[in-house]
Enzyme design. Structure first.
Site, PDB file in Angstrom:
ATOM      1  N   ASP A  12      28.717  37.541  35.837  1.00 26.00           N
ATOM      2  CA  ASP A  12      28.823  39.006  35.846  1.00 26.00           C
ATOM      3  C   ASP A  12      27.407  39.580  35.794  1.00 26.00           C
ATOM      4  O   ASP A  12      26.431  38.862  35.501  1.00 26.00           O
ATOM      5  CB  ASP A  12      29.647  39.448  34.635  1.00 26.00           C
ATOM      6  CG  ASP A  12      29.795  40.951  34.550  1.00 26.00           C
ATOM      7  OD1 ASP A  12      30.092  41.579  35.580  1.00 26.00           O
ATOM      8  OD2 ASP A  12      29.602  41.499  33.453  1.00 26.00           O
ATOM      9  N   ASP A  14      26.470  43.620  34.906  1.00 24.26           N
ATOM     10  CA  ASP A  14      26.321  44.597  33.826  1.00 24.26           C
ATOM     11  C   ASP A  14      26.690  43.981  32.486  1.00 24.26           C
ATOM     12  O   ASP A  14      27.796  43.469  32.306  1.00 24.26           O
ATOM     13  CB  ASP A  14      27.221  45.817  34.082  1.00 24.26           C
ATOM     14  CG  ASP A  14      26.731  46.663  35.234  1.00 24.26           C
ATOM     15  OD1 ASP A  14      25.588  47.134  35.163  1.00 24.26           O
ATOM     16  OD2 ASP A  14      27.484  46.855  36.202  1.00 24.26           O
TER      17      ASP A  14
END
Length: 330
Positions: A12, A14
């Site tokens: 991922d 953020d």
């Protein structure tokens, strides 16, 4: 070290690699080390506001290894799902970024600006410029019978200033106005994870994320090993309470933990031992012998609680008691 035995890291962005425009401490160095360990790297993002090229450029500016081909985003997945549901040339209202509009156009859809244009589809993705009028137009079109697709449903998004409302919060506003739920294209659906693994011919990928309800749930749905990193949204407390489908295989403080030896989780006569910590469960209480600031104590607590409650459909926060009592092995 933890990363040994895995042939790809599906990461991922953020809350894992960066928060806002700045890199998270230790993340960039950890990503750079993957190549020397023969581990492929893919970025799996629910942020539908930027193109893979723009995301890669941001990562490069931060010093991370990146190319557009390594970025797998929910905007592309959302447009693809829309094309599967509607005929070529259908009118679609896009609530989101210019890149999301480009994705929809690339599948031969006709983009319209208002519900008055009678769209048969609505696709909603995150963009900081979205306002009330955009959400209202989506609601009007959905009330008119348009199929509704959300690129993702992350309620929050980590920013440099703190945690801000994400696309999921805006989707919930439209859902409340229409009494309707959208089809979801990005995480926690497994499509993006599987597409990335297939692209890099990975047979044993490791999914890393900061959110239980998207990254970990999506990785688990894809059938891959998952690791929760504590630099973003979720914490050891939310991990402990997590429903079964959202429980990670590993928990690390930051991405440098990929290169540390992960402690053995051991079942003993007194409870679950992890490192020097010991956790036991009685009724709704977990008693932990160890230091509250020690991650191993929380790893032991999670393992003990999850073992005692293997099938948990809702999040349940148990009572946690720390003790300094030293127990000897029987």
């Amino acid at each position: 070290m933890l990363i040994s035995g895995f042939d790809a890291l599906l990461s991922d962005l953020d809350g894992v690699v960066y928060a806002g425009n700045g890199a998270i401490p230790k993340a960039i160095d950890a990503l750079k080390r993957l190549d020397e360990n023969s581990v492929a790297l893919a970025y799996i993002t629910n942020n539908a506001s930027r193109s893979p090229g723009a995301v890669a450029q941001h990562l490069i500016q931060l010093g991370a290894p990146a190319s557009a081909e390594q970025v797998f985003g929910s905007a592309d997945a959302g447009a693809e799902l829309l094309a599967q549901k509607l005929p070529h040339g259908s009118r679609v209202l896009v609530v989101g970024s210019s890149y999301l509009r480009d994705c929809v156009s690339s599948f031969g859809m006709q983009i319209v600006a208002s519900h008055l244009d009678k769209p048969v589809g609505v696709i909603q993705g995150f963009d900081p410029s979205i306002g009330w009028q955009d959400l209202a137009e989506a609601a009007y079109a959905i009330h008119g019978g348009a199929i509704w697709i959300a690129t993702n449903t992350d309620r929050t998004i980590p920013r440099a200033e703190g945690i801000a409302p994400g696309n999921g919060s805006l989707v919930e506003a439209v859902s409340a106005a229409t009494n309707t739920e959208p089809l979801v294209a990005g995480k926690p659906e497994p499509l993006l994870f599987r597409r990335a693994a297939e692209t890099f011919e990975a047979t044993h990928p490791l999914v890393v994320g900061d959110r239980l309800d998207t990254d970990i749930l999506g990785g688990n749905k894809a059938g891959y090993s998952t690791v929760l990193v504590l630099t973003g949204v979720d914490s050891v407390h939310s991990a402990l309470a997590a429903r079964s489908a959202e429980r990670p295989d590993y928990i690390i403080n930051d991405l440098s933990g990929l290169y540390e030896t992960y402690p053995i989780i051991e079942v003993t006569g007194f409870g679950i031992r992890c490192g020097s910590a010991l956790a036991s469960v009685k009724d709704g209480t977990i008693t932990i012998v160890g230091d509250e600031s020690d991650l191993d104590a929380w790893r032991a607590a999670c393992s003990a609680w999850w073992l005692a409650h293997p099938h948990q459909d809702t999040a349940v926060q148990p009572t946690v008691v720390f003790s300094q009592t030293v127990l000897t092995t029987p």
